[in-house]
Structures are given as C-alpha cells and as structure tokens.
Design a protein around this motif. Structure first.
Motif, PDB file in Angstrom:
ATOM      1  N   UNK A   1      37.999  52.185  50.749  1.00  0.00           N
ATOM      2  CA  UNK A   1      38.549  51.089  49.939  1.00  0.00           C
ATOM      3  C   UNK A   1      38.502  51.398  48.453  1.00  0.00           C
TER       4      UNK A   1
ATOM      5  N   UNK B   1      39.197  53.621  45.516  1.00  0.00           N
ATOM      6  CA  UNK B   1      40.257  54.632  45.419  1.00  0.00           C
ATOM      7  C   UNK B   1      39.970  55.636  44.311  1.00  0.00           C
TER       8      UNK B   1
ATOM      9  N   UNK C   1      34.571  46.850  48.197  1.00  0.00           N
ATOM     10  CA  UNK C   1      35.587  45.895  48.623  1.00  0.00           C
ATOM     11  C   UNK C   1      35.430  45.542  50.097  1.00  0.00           C
ATOM     12  N   UNK C   2      34.933  46.494  50.886  1.00  0.00           N
ATOM     13  CA  UNK C   2      34.824  46.242  52.325  1.00  0.00           C
ATOM     14  C   UNK C   2      33.774  45.177  52.636  1.00  0.00           C
TER      15      UNK C   2
ATOM     16  N   UNK D   1      39.904  37.660  46.714  1.00  0.00           N
ATOM     17  CA  UNK D   1      40.861  38.265  47.655  1.00  0.00           C
ATOM     18  C   UNK D   1      41.967  37.267  47.973  1.00  0.00           C
TER      19      UNK D   1
ATOM     20  N   UNK E   1      49.216  41.525  44.093  1.00  0.00           N
ATOM     21  CA  UNK E   1      49.149  42.808  44.791  1.00  0.00           C
ATOM     22  C   UNK E   1      50.553  43.350  44.972  1.00  0.00           C
TER      23      UNK E   1
ATOM     24  N   UNK F   1      49.072  47.899  45.624  1.00  0.00           N
ATOM     25  CA  UNK F   1      47.727  47.658  46.123  1.00  0.00           C
ATOM     26  C   UNK F   1      46.708  48.736  45.812  1.00  0.00           C
ATOM     27  N   UNK F   2      47.129  49.793  45.150  1.00  0.00           N
ATOM     28  CA  UNK F   2      46.195  50.893  44.937  1.00  0.00           C
ATOM     29  C   UNK F   2      45.108  50.519  43.933  1.00  0.00           C
TER      30      UNK F   2
ATOM     31  N   UNK G   1      44.128  47.446  43.567  1.00  0.00           N
ATOM     32  CA  UNK G   1      43.589  46.147  43.956  1.00  0.00           C
ATOM     33  C   UNK G   1      42.089  46.143  44.259  1.00  0.00           C
ATOM     34  N   UNK G   2      41.583  47.065  45.093  1.00  0.00           N
ATOM     35  CA  UNK G   2      40.144  47.003  45.357  1.00  0.00           C
ATOM     36  C   UNK G   2      39.309  47.090  44.074  1.00  0.00           C
TER      37      UNK G   2
ATOM     38  N   UNK H   1      39.630  43.809  42.075  1.00  0.00           N
ATOM     39  CA  UNK H   1      38.867  42.697  42.655  1.00  0.00           C
ATOM     40  C   UNK H   1      37.378  42.898  42.406  1.00  0.00           C
TER      41      UNK H   1
ATOM     42  N   UNK I   1      53.053  39.276  50.193  1.00  0.00           N
ATOM     43  CA  UNK I   1      53.335  40.456  51.018  1.00  0.00           C
ATOM     44  C   UNK I   1      52.622  40.412  52.358  1.00  0.00           C
TER      45      UNK I   1
ATOM     46  N   UNK J   1      46.542  41.356  53.054  1.00  0.00           N
ATOM     47  CA  UNK J   1      45.117  41.381  53.411  1.00  0.00           C
ATOM     48  C   UNK J   1      44.598  42.807  53.514  1.00  0.00           C
TER      49      UNK J   1
ATOM     50  N   UNK K   1      45.516  45.295  51.877  1.00  0.00           N
ATOM     51  CA  UNK K   1      45.332  45.830  50.530  1.00  0.00           C
ATOM     52  C   UNK K   1      44.175  45.139  49.812  1.00  0.00           C
ATOM     53  N   UNK K   2      44.005  43.850  50.061  1.00  0.00           N
ATOM     54  CA  UNK K   2      42.948  43.109  49.366  1.00  0.00           C
ATOM     55  C   UNK K   2      41.574  43.427  49.930  1.00  0.00           C
ATOM     56  N   UNK K   3      41.546  44.022  51.124  1.00  0.00           N
ATOM     57  CA  UNK K   3      40.255  44.255  51.767  1.00  0.00           C
ATOM     58  C   UNK K   3      39.878  45.728  51.790  1.00  0.00           C
ATOM     59  N   UNK K   4      40.728  46.569  51.225  1.00  0.00           N
ATOM     60  CA  UNK K   4      40.403  48.001  51.207  1.00  0.00           C
ATOM     61  C   UNK K   4      40.729  48.707  52.511  1.00  0.00           C
ATOM     62  N   UNK K   5      41.382  47.998  53.430  1.00  0.00           N
ATOM     63  CA  UNK K   5      41.686  48.638  54.720  1.00  0.00           C
ATOM     64  C   UNK K   5      43.008  49.378  54.729  1.00  0.00           C
TER      65      UNK K   5
ATOM     66  N   UNK L   1      46.104  54.839  52.578  1.00  0.00           N
ATOM     67  CA  UNK L   1      46.990  55.667  51.745  1.00  0.00           C
ATOM     68  C   UNK L   1      46.801  57.125  52.181  1.00  0.00           C
TER      69      UNK L   1
ATOM     70  N   UNK M   1      49.257  54.821  39.979  1.00  0.00           N
ATOM     71  CA  UNK M   1      47.793  54.894  40.005  1.00  0.00           C
ATOM     72  C   UNK M   1      47.328  55.760  41.183  1.00  0.00           C
TER      73      UNK M   1
ATOM     74  N   UNK N   1      50.970  54.170  46.850  1.00  0.00           N
ATOM     75  CA  UNK N   1      50.480  53.491  45.650  1.00  0.00           C
ATOM     76  C   UNK N   1      51.412  53.632  44.466  1.00  0.00           C
TER      77      UNK N   1
END
Ligand code: FES
Ligand code: FES
Lengths: 169, 755
Positions: free
Chosen positions: A39, A41, A79-80, A92, A101, A104-105, A107-108, A111, B16, B20, B22-26, B29, B198, B248
């Motif tokens: 998560x 990056x 983030x996890x 989130x 978002x 999303x790169x 985003x973690x 946040x 989108x 989720x 993306x917001x949770x790191x799951x 990439x 990024x 990304x």
C-alpha cells in the motif's frame, strides 16, 4: 551491498512482527518486500513525493527515508491497517466520496499524512492542512478534492471526538 | 441545444468503482506484482547525448552478489522500430533500437543487467564499464537545422534533420495580408515538460519459456504495444499478452513502449520473470512534451474579423521520431476560429535533446499558447473586449475549423465564457482588483478546444457485453484506465443503456488476452470512441434479448418499453429485464446473450473550454502570484460529473506547473539534465495552487454516447496562455516564452481567506 543482517521488531498495524533486515534497508523496503504490504508506494525513493508516507510512533514519515533499523521497536501504521471496507476510516470514506482519488497512486500516502494531522489536530485550519500536505505530491487531481476530502473527514473525526456519533468500530 | 434527457446514471457524480481498492492500499500497480522466481533488471544508460560506444566490459558487474546476467546490444534484434502507441502510419518513422551502440541522447539504452534484487541489479549496472567517444550534441532546433549539422538519423533524413515537413493551408496569403488592417506577429517558445506521473515507469515481463510473453506494465495502449513488441520479437500477437494493472497516471508518457522489450529479452535469457522499473531520474529524462519554436502572425480587419493565420511550427523531437509528426499534424487541426487564409507549416526536427512524446494536449498546447497570447494583443490593439473578440470569430455549429472536413457538431463556448464571467464577477465583488504602487492585479483569459479521439480519426474500439442470468453484465473493453476514470464511465454508459444499476456492471479492461481491440487511451478517446462502442454493444444485446423473447413467445407480440418487455398474445405478460433474462437463460428455447459493438471514429467532436486567471504583479519585486483560476468546459453531456471536474482541476494544476516553472531539458553547457529529482523538477504542491473554480455547461453532442464529448486533454490547454495573459496585463510586460520563472519571482499562491 552489505551482508550484515539485523533483526528488528515492529508493532505493525497493531501486530508485533519481526524482520531480518540489512543495514541500509529502508522501512519502505521492509514493508513492501518483507511484510507484503504494498500500500505504501515508491514514487521516488528520495523523500520527495510522499507516496510512501506511513505513521511512525504517531508521526507521518516518508518511509523511504527511514532506515529500518531505526524503526526497531516502534509503532508503524500503514494504509492497510486503518480501516476495512465495512468500516473505512473517515478519511478513506471522504477521499472516495469527494472524488479525491484519480489514479490513486498518491492516495495511501495522502491519507496517512492526513491521518497523522487529524490525530494530532482534529480541527486544522485550511492553512494547516495545506502545509501538512505539501510534502505529498499528486499529479492528477490539482488537490482541490483532496483538500475537500480532508475537511469532510475532519468534521467526522471531530464529531467522533465529541462523542456525537458513538464509537467508531 | 441540449437534449432533454432523464438520465439515471450518466450526468451524475459517481465515485470511481475501484475507489476502495485505491483508498485501502489494495490496488495492484505494476511494481506491486510479485511473480514466483522474479528477478530484477536495471539499464546501463548513456551519460552523453550523442556518442559512440567503443567497448563494454561487464567483468566487475559479474562479481556483484546476486548477479544473473547481462544483455548487450549485439544480442538483441537490430531492426529499427517506432515505440509510439499509435496505429501504424507512414508518419511514424522507424529509427529506434532496443539497445544501441550509438547513443543519441542522455539516457539511451546501452545494456541491461539482471540480478536477484533491484539493489543488486542497480549496483551491477553501475559497474558495467562502457567506453565512449563523445560527440558534439545538437540540443536546439536551430543547431540541428543548421546546414552544417550532421544528420542524426541518416536513414530518415539524409541531408537535414527534418523528419517531416507538414504543410496545411487554405486561402491566399496575399489576400489575407491585404484584407488585414492589422497584423501582429511574434516568436513563441515553449519548453519541454515532463509528465511526472507519481507512479514510476515499470514493467514485469515473463518470457521464461521463450515462447509466450506476458507483460504487465504502465501502459495506455496495450494493443499497439503488443503489435510493436510482436514485430520486434518476430512473434504472433496471440503469443504476446499485455495486461494493464492499475496505472498511476499516464498523460501520454505511457502511450509508447518504454523498456518492456529489454525486460522481455532479459526474461528469455535468464528464464525467469523480470521486473524493470525506472528510478525517478530515469523517468524524468525518458520522454517529454515537445519543446516548441513557433513563428506566428495573425491578421484582422478593423471590425475585428480574422483574415490571416500564418504559422511556422517547429517541434524538438529529440533523436527519435516516436510521435512527433502526428503531434505536428494534430496541432494543425485545432484552430477554432474562422480564418479564411490559414497557413500551417509544421516541422518535426531531430535533435539530441530528450525525446519528445505524447503529452496531454498533443501539439494543441504549444500552438494554442502563442495563438491565445496574440489574440489577446490583437483584441487590445483593436480596442475590443478579449472575450467578445474571440466569440465573434469562433466557429459555429455547422461550420468547419479551417482546413477541416467535418463540421462542428455542438458548441457551448459562449455559455462557457458567460459562466466564467459570472464567476469572475463574484470573485471581484468579494475582492476587487488591486492596483496600487506595489501591486497590480489583472485577469487574463484563453479559449481552447480539442478533439474527441485522435484528430485523424484513427480511433477504433470494440466492446462486448455478456448477460448473466441474474441480469448483471460482464463488460469487456480494451481501453486503459490510467487514473482518468474510464472504467467507471464505460460502466455508467452500459448501465444507462441497459437500465440496470451501476453495481450490476462488472468491467474488464485493457488485457489483450481477454478484451476486444481498442486503439488505446490517447487523444481523449475513451468517452467518445470506447463509449460509443459500449453503447452499440448494449444496443446489440438488447436487440438480441428481444429477438430471443420473440423466439420463446412465437405467437405473441413482444415489445420493449423502458427496459421491460410486454408480451401480448395467447398470454399477456410484462417481464422486467431481470425476469426476461432468467427466462432467456433457462427456457427450453434459451440462449446466451452476448452483445458486441464496434465503433470506428466517424466524427471527432470538439469539446471547448474557457479559462480565466486572476494574477498579481509585485512591482518592486518583479514577482507574480496566481490568485484564482476559473475553467468552464463544454464536454457535451458529462458522463461522470465528478470525474470531469477532477479532469478540469488536474488539468489546471498541470497548466500552472507548465506556465510557472516546469522544464525538463538537457542544459547546453553542463550537457546534463537540469533536474534529476522532484525537488528540482518542481510540480505544483497543494500549497502552490491558487483557488480553482470549475464547471460544465449544458451541452449535448449528437455523435457522442448519451451526448458526451471528451475532456482530458482539453482541460490543460488554455491554462498557460490564460496565465500569461493575466501576467501581461498585471505587469505590462509582453511575454512570449515559458516558463515564467525565467522572468519573474514566483510567489506562492495564497488563498484569500488566509492572506
Ligand atoms: S517514495 Fe518516499 S518520498 Fe517518494
Ligand atoms: S491521484 Fe494520481 S497522483 Fe494523485
């Protein structure tokens, strides 16, 4: 390349975990390559983009600039570890709802940087938000919706703090 | 103009679908992919722009623990190719090699090393000893075009360094000059700019068996990349799979092959999957928006009618053709004003500077820059309002852009301008323009347009929609979501067409193994080109459902009404879409319902935007500050209002960076890049951004899916000239080049409530 290995122990998202690491190895490397947590990056590996931001003992850090050995014994939040799909962290949720978002790169890291800010200061001014977030680069959004999302989340966090909505799971 | 439509799912704000993850790191990439037994590769790159390799010695590299192997120029296919992710075209000269003994630009690929870890691979690559004979590089267009300059790619341009000379014109220059009461001209220069996604450029290639190649990479154009790769490797396309993970950001940087070919060949050599990822420094010099050098003259009559537009438009290609001639061609098709005498003389020029490639705006950005500045000066010289002057010359619905063949099909530019003026008035009411002995504030404006899909109508897309028995659908498209939100948008289009909830659509995209062909994510295509194919596929599906019901109820009349089916005959029934689906799947006369759609660009509707910028000039400091930026766009029906707003805001930010400080080129004295990291290659941070206001006007394009046009590239095009126009009014200085940090101190933008 050094062969010298060190054992470190992290309190990682609430769990105690030990890793064998090399002398110059970064915390980001440990998270991504040894802990299986991708998560955070890597956008530069030089401390310039913030994509690798995690929270170390309550402070937001660029994990690519922290030596793993120096994190030994510390609390690491990534983030996890901050929310689940059923119970997302207010940040989130706000990032999703506000459209903060895109690719999303970033985003973690965004946040986590915002979480460190709100944990410390639940009522940040816009200026405080902008300053706290200025180490986190985003190339897609122009930041407008990220700023909105943080403001939205701050309200929710503050209302939890005041007990208005009961406890968050 | 807008069609009254009662939309359920499009023209709404929709987060989108993958939010989720993306917001949770799951979200996975490319560099998050871990294949069993995966090795890491690093490139040995030329430190010189223009040199000859005399020898390569890998003996020291071999000693690095974990070293697995090295790939040298003589081991790889020698044929020239063009890496650009466009469909094949005679404009795309082939002049690039997988690895080279004759580097033509700093960063050129000489060799590749693999090792057990990324760190070991980099260490080994650094230890590869390459002996060079350094040659004098031509870094500027004028150096390369000098008659004494040697040809950089003699098999393409024998005598000069001009890759292609494109002339487009209508009317008569002499008439244009004679009919103009005033002609203004200037020389405009824009700098190369880097995409600075990024996410770093990355690929994971598995060619372990030497027969089947799988590539996961930062890709915008999986089908073109597969085709070029198959050509380089002499393979069938079925044996090459490109699968796009989460990406990304792209902005054009990934509309090409980067180093997937080397990684594939390395994977074959060592028999293991290989990850090859760039460092930030490598990313920064890998590809740029072309620097431009433009002579421009615009003439008008006293009453403000444009009579002449005459330009010589030169782009710095760097040493490889890649996209350059198509970027030049695209620039020639973006003149949104009626000008009877139009002369476009476009030159693609080889140099030894960083290779130019695709970048959001694709030629439009460079020509619009000078055009909108000169239009501003003309308005002033004619004593006309800059908005009205532009509007009175603007192409209307039914008219064609100069030298274009398809008439404009929808046009909300005037509403865009009026909306900008309304927001401007609100801003000025709150904080009136300051003009005192220290500070002078002023507004500047610019208009812009773009196409929806490649302007040469290359766009082609297939879509497949498969119906499940619970009335959900699988949607397959080849288009690549690189962060712009196309997967959500295509799903919305499908859901709207079929009258089902968005959650009932499951999309699979951009995998050459499983999805139908799509030209690629470039030219702002996905809403229009792919969206149309999705709409056609859904219509096909509905037609098949209806036919199947008629089969099942042969003696009845079956009609579809608002996504349900009325059956009149021996029995009278009304079936919802869900009931009809179940009936079709499980009836004795059932069938599998698959809708297919293919859309070949028959049109390329122009979206329009107007940008207003409020800036201030500090007289004693010779400093500038951006205060407010407004951008209002006509994108037809916005399929997803949230994404469109996000595209406008992100486009503004890239325009701010372009206008103020971003520049990526090889410094002629040091012969090094001016920046090798994001501290020195500065992109806007949150605190740098002025207050932004974005909006969309009510519009509907007859050719678009649900009336939609494009937005992605359009968003960034007017920003730099609007900023320059604001600064010229505030400072009183005439400006003709970027970035503005060359001329002014840039003060951080401060929001008013904090000032
Ligand atoms: S990866 Fe750590 S700051 Fe960029
Ligand atoms: S959403 Fe793409 S970098 Fe921030």
């Amino acid at each position: 390349m050094t062969d010298k290995q060190y054992q470190i122990t992290l309190k990682l998202n609430g769990q105690t975990r030990s890793f064998e690491v090399e002398e110059g190895e970064t915390l980001l490397h440990v998270l991504r390559e040894r802990a299986g947590l991708t998560g955070a990056k890597k956008g530069c590996d030089l401390g310039e983009c913030g994509a690798c931001t995690v929270i170390l003992d309550g402070r937001a850090v660029n994990s690519c600039c922290v030596f793993a050995v120096s994190a030994d014994g510390k609390q690491v939040e990534t983030i996890e570890g901050i929310g689940s799909e059923e119970h997302p962290h207010p940040l989130q949720q706000a990032f999703m709802d506000a459209g903060a978002i895109q690719c999303g790169f970033c985003t973690p890291g965004m946040i986590m940087a915002a979480k460190a800010l709100l944990d410390r200061n639940p009522h940040p001014t816009r200026e405080e938000v902008r300053q706290a977030m200025s180490g986190n680069l985003c190339r897609c959004t122009g930041y407008e919706k990220i700023e909105q999302a943080i403001a939205m989340a701050a309200e929710v966090v503050a209302s939890y703090a005041e007990g208005k909505e009961g406890d968050r799971a | 103009m807008s069609e009254e439509k009662n939309y359920q799912i499009v023209n709404k704000e929709v987060p989108r679908l993958e939010s989720w993850k993306k917001a949770s790191g799951q979200a996975v990439y490319t560099d998050d992919i871990r294949l069993p037994n995966m090795a890491y590769a690093a490139l040995v790159r030329s430190p010189y722009s223009r040199a000859k390799v005399l020898s390569i010695d890998v003996s020291e590299a071999e000693k690095v623990p974990g070293y697995l192997g090295c790939l040298l120029p003589e081991e790889v296919p020698q044929e020239f190719f063009n890496c650009s992710g466009n469909p094949p075209s005679p404009l795309l000269m082939k002049d690039e090699q997988v690895l080279t003994m004759e580097p033509k630009v700093l960063g050129d690929r000489i060799a590749c090393v693999a090792a057990e870890t990324e760190q070991a691979a980099r260490e080994a690559a650094d230890l590869v000893k390459v002996e060079y004979e350094e040659l004098m590089p031509y870094l500027s267009i004028s150096q390369a075009m000098n008659e004494k300059a040697e040809p950089l790619q003699p098999h393409i341009a024998q005598n000069d360094n001009i890759i292609e000379h494109r002339k487009v014109s209508q009317g008569d220059r002499a008439v244009g000059e004679a009919e103009s009461d005033i002609i203004l001209e200037d020389h405009f220069v824009t700098q190369p700019m880097q995409h600075a996604t990024i996410e770093l450029t990355s690929c994971v290639c598995d060619f372990s068996d030497g027969k089947h190649l799988t590539v996961y990479s930062t890709s915008q154009t999986v089908f073109q990349e597969r085709r070029i790769m198959a050509e380089i490797l002499g393979m069938k396309e079925t044996d090459v799979r490109f699968s796009k993970p989460m990406v990304g950001g792209g902005f054009g940087a990934r509309q090409q092959l980067h180093a997937q070919h080397v990684a594939a060949l390395m994977s074959k050599k060592i028999g293991r999957p290989v990850n090859l990822s760039y460092t930030r420094e490598e990313d920064l010099y890998s590809v740029v928006r072309h620097g431009s050098d433009v002579d421009l003259r615009i003439g008008a009559s006293k009453d403000g009618k444009l009579k002449l537009f005459d330009t010589t438009f030169r782009l710095n290609a760097g040493p490889y053709t890649t996209h350059t001639p198509t970027v030049v061609a695209a620039a020639s098709r973006k003149l949104q004003y009626n000008v009877p005498n139009y002369f476009f003389d476009g030159l693609s020029v080889y140099t030894d500077d960083i290779t130019g490639g695709a970048f959001r705006g694709y030629g439009n950005t460079q020509l619009t820059f000078g055009r909108e500045i000169l239009m501003d000066r003309l308005a002033q010289a004619l004593n006309m309002d800059p908005v009205e002057f532009r509007l009175m010359n603007h192409v209307q619905v039914g008219e064609c852009f100069p030298c274009a063949s398809i008439p404009v099909s929808s046009n909300g530019i005037e509403e865009c301008a009026r909306r900008c003026q309304a927001i401007q008035a609100e801003i000025d009411a709150k904080s009136p323009l300051v003009d005192n002995e220290d500070v002078r504030q002023a507004w500047g404006i610019a208009f812009s347009c773009h196409g929806s899909g490649p302007s040469n109508k290359d766009g082609l897309s297939g879509a497949v929609v498969m119906l499940n028995d619970d009335a959900t659908v699988q949607l397959l498209v080849g288009s690549a979501d690189i962060g712009q939100g196309s997967e959500t948008m295509e799903s919305q289009i499908a859901a709207e067409c079929l009258g089902i909830p968005l959650s009932s659509v499951k999309i699979t995209a951009a995998d050459t193994l499983t999805t139908p062909y799509n030209t690629g994510t470039f030219g702002s295509s996905q809403t229009f080109i792919c969206g149309n194919s999705v709409e056609l596929a859904c219509k096909d599906l509905k037609r098949k459902v209806l036919d199947q019901l008629k089969n099942i109820y042969p003696d009845s009349e079956v009609v579809e009404k608002e996504h349900s089916y009325q059956i009149h005959g021996s029995e009278d029934l009304e079936l919802s879409f869900e009931e009809a689906t179940r009936k079709i799947m499980f009836d004795l006369k059932g069938g599998v319902m698959i809708g297919a759609g293919t859309y070949k660009a028959a049109a390329c509707p122009n979206p329009f935007a107007v940008c207003f910028v409020k800036a201030e000039y500090h007289k004693k400091l010779n400093a500038i500050r951006l205060l407010d930026i407004i951008e209002v766009a006509d994108v037809g029906t916005p399929i997803n209002r949230m994404t469109v707003a996000g595209q406008l805001e992100g486009g503004i930010a890239q325009g701010v960076g372009y206008a103020l400080y971003e520049r990526m080129e090889i410094n002629p004295r040091s012969r090094r890049t001016q920046a090798s990291d994001l501290l020195h290659y500065r992109i806007p941070q949150m605190d740098d951004m002025p207050q932004t206001y974005v909006d969309m006007v009510d519009s509907y394009d007859p050719y678009g899916p649900h009336g939609a046009k494009s937005v992605g590239e359009l968003a960034t095009v007017p920003v730099a000239p609007a900023i320059v126009n604001a600064v010229r009014h505030a400072s009183g200085q005439e400006l003709n080049s970027l970035p503005l940090c060359d001329k002014f101190i840039i003060l951080p933008s401060r929001r008013k409530e904090e000032a």
